[in-house]
Design an enzyme around this catalytic site. Structure first.
Site, PDB file in Angstrom:
ATOM      1  CE  LYS A 195      -0.318  -0.613   5.051  1.00 19.45           C
ATOM      2  NZ  LYS A 195      -1.114  -1.135   6.144  1.00 19.45           N
TER       3      LYS A 195
ATOM      4  NE  ARG B 164      -6.847  -0.695  10.939  1.00 20.83           N
ATOM      5  CZ  ARG B 164      -5.844  -1.082  10.649  1.00 20.83           C
ATOM      6  NH1 ARG B 164      -4.751  -0.023  10.757  1.00 20.83           N
ATOM      7  NH2 ARG B 164      -5.214  -2.166  10.180  1.00 20.83           N
TER       8      ARG B 164
ATOM      9  CE1 TYR C 118       9.848  32.361   3.231  1.00 23.35           C
ATOM     10  CE2 TYR C 118      10.194  29.986   3.264  1.00 23.35           C
ATOM     11  CZ  TYR C 118       9.556  30.922   2.393  1.00 23.35           C
ATOM     12  OH  TYR C 118       8.923  30.764   1.298  1.00 23.35           O
TER      13      TYR C 118
ATOM     14  CG  MET D 122       6.453  23.345  -0.696  1.00 26.63           C
ATOM     15  SD  MET D 122       5.042  24.470  -1.299  1.00 26.63           S
ATOM     16  CE  MET D 122       3.655  23.282  -1.271  1.00 26.63           C
TER      17      MET D 122
HETATM   18  C1  LIG Z   1      -0.242  -2.057   6.721  1.00 31.63           C
HETATM   19  C2  LIG Z   1      -0.888  -3.330   7.197  1.00 31.63           C
HETATM   20  C3  LIG Z   1       0.179  -4.393   7.374  1.00 31.63           C
HETATM   21  C4  LIG Z   1       1.627  -4.399   6.979  1.00 31.63           C
HETATM   22  O1  LIG Z   1       2.160  -3.793   8.111  1.00 31.63           O
HETATM   23  P1  LIG Z   1       3.629  -3.650   8.345  1.00 31.63           P
HETATM   24  O2  LIG Z   1       3.741  -3.166  10.017  1.00 31.63           O
HETATM   25  O3  LIG Z   1       4.090  -2.650   7.774  1.00 31.63           O
HETATM   26  O4  LIG Z   1       4.113  -4.914   8.397  1.00 31.63           O
HETATM   27  C5  LIG Z   1      -0.496  -5.633   7.503  1.00 31.63           C
HETATM   28  N1  LIG Z   1      -2.022  -5.883   7.719  1.00 31.63           N
HETATM   29  C6  LIG Z   1      -2.695  -4.618   7.676  1.00 31.63           C
HETATM   30  C7  LIG Z   1      -4.128  -4.898   7.756  1.00 31.63           C
HETATM   31  C8  LIG Z   1      -2.257  -3.610   7.415  1.00 31.63           C
HETATM   32  O5  LIG Z   1      -3.089  -2.494   7.262  1.00 31.63           O
END
Ligand SMILES: *Cc1c(COP(=O)(O)O)cnc(C)c1O
Length: 363
Positions: free
Chosen positions: A36, A134, A255, A303
């Site tokens: 992700k 969650r 700045y 930036m």
């Molecule tokens: C992001 C995520 C992971 C991976 O997490 P890491 O700590 O980077 O290994 C695994 N399971 C779920 C549901 C996640 O959202």
């Protein structure tokens, strides 16, 4: 490369890390790397073939947009969405043959109907809420019903740990296993059962079940406490000096003139800033490595640019390379050190690197 500020990704390190993760997991445990957030900043599409070639069984992302980006390039490969996809977007999940996290009867019904329309079943993994609160449900009736829809193939069941402590982890896992046992009594069986992210797959071998979901580890970012695994940081972030300035004692820089030269000093301007994902709060803590020497960032981080004190660097020139994040050799700041200095975790440091700096891949 159309910029001097570049994210370098070592694909060999990612391959090495995957090999180590698979070795740790053993042949009975499937490895689903989590890529992700654009592969934690490393570039999801570009690193995917390395993962596929080094033992991945699935690729996981958080959102539909991320899944579709991968689907365009990899039409057949198993893709998994860990997050919630809104009802109105479920038709895309069915159409593109993506495995979806499901935890409600209503979503199962919609996804099933859409899948039947497309003449196929959509694979899902049920998400159980074991305490994190969650995503997921702990209603047996709802979980059972989800599995009953004709357009749904319930391939897996999973949960996520809050990683509070040993006792809380155990409680969550026991709750998860009890729910699975109850579903099995009702003749519902799952091919994949999983709870372990990077930290728990290393620290709690008994939590690996038959699938693990490592993200950070794939990129060589370790957070484990009890166990250990040999993985290597795959990312580095580099730039080049755009301009040198000679400032006299007492002159301000940047700045608000928040930094004032304590003596006559040579400083350098570097073409990276907080819009590249570098934490603005690294002011007075951040440094880059130039010719193996730590050069403190001075004044406010802008930036797109920042300034560094070069007074310790011999024979410095415009165009010299500066390592923003490195492997720690050459006095560079590691991702771990950056996280500490910025008051965050390693995942945030890499995930926040924006799309603006080009990625360069070394084989
Ligand atoms: C992001 C995520 C992971 C991976 O997490 P890491 O700590 O980077 O290994 C695994 N399971 C779920 C549901 C996640 O959202």
């Amino acid at each position: 490369m159309l910029r001097d500020t570049v994210v370098q990704v070592d694909l060999q390190a990612i391959a090495y890390n995957m090999d180590k993760i698979c070795e740790m997991a053993g042949s009975e445990v499937a490895v689903m790397p989590v890529i992700k957030a654009n592969g934690y900043g490393h570039g999801a599409v570009a690193i995917a073939p390395t993962l596929m070639g080094h033992g991945a069984r699935y690729l996981a992302v958080a959102t539909l947009t991320e899944a579709l980006e991968l689907r365009k390039c990899y039409p057949e490969y198993p893709l998994f969405i860990l997050g919630h996809t809104p009802d109105r977007l479920l038709p895309f999940v069915a159409e593109h043959n993506i495995t979806q996290t499901i935890f409600s009867r209503k979503q199962a019904e919609i996804l099933s109907a859409e899948s039947m329309k497309a003449g196929r079943k959509t694979t899902v993994h049920l998400k159980v809420d074991t305490g994190f609160h969650r995503l997921g449900t702990d209603s047996l009736e709802e979980l059972e019903e989800i599995c009953s829809f004709p357009g749904i193939e319930a391939e897996g069941i999973f949960s996520h740990l809050a990683l509070v402590n040993d006792e809380e982890n155990r409680k969550q896992v026991d709750k998860f296993l009890a729910i699975i046992a109850e579903l099995e009594k009702r003749k519902i069986y799952f091919k994949y059962k999983h709870v372990a992210d990077s930290i728990s797959s290393v620290d709690y071998p008994e939590f690996r079940m038959n699938m693990i979901r490592p993200g950070a580890l794939v990129f060589g970012l370790k957070g484990c406490h009890k166990g250990s695994i040999d993985v290597k940081q795959a990312i580095s972030f580099v730039t080049k000096i755009s301009q040198l300035h000679w400032v006299s004692k007492g002159e301000g820089v940047g700045y608000d003139y928040l930094w004032k030269a304590p003596k006559d000093t040579v400083i350098g301007t570097l073409p990276f800033g907080y819009a590249d994902g570098y934490p603005r709060n690294m002011r007075e803590k951040g440094y880059v490595s130039i010719k193996g020497i730590k050069c403190p960032i001075i004044g406010v981080i802008c930036m797109d640019q920042c300034m560094v004190d070069l007074s310790e660097v011999p024979d410095v020139s415009e165009g010299d390379t500066a390592i923003i994040y490195g492997n720690g050799e050459d006095n560079s700041m590691t991702i771990e050190e950056a996280a500490k200095q910025a008051g965050t975790n390693k995942n945030e440091i890499v995930a926040r690197i924006t799309a603006r700096p080009p990625r360069k891949y070394s084989e």
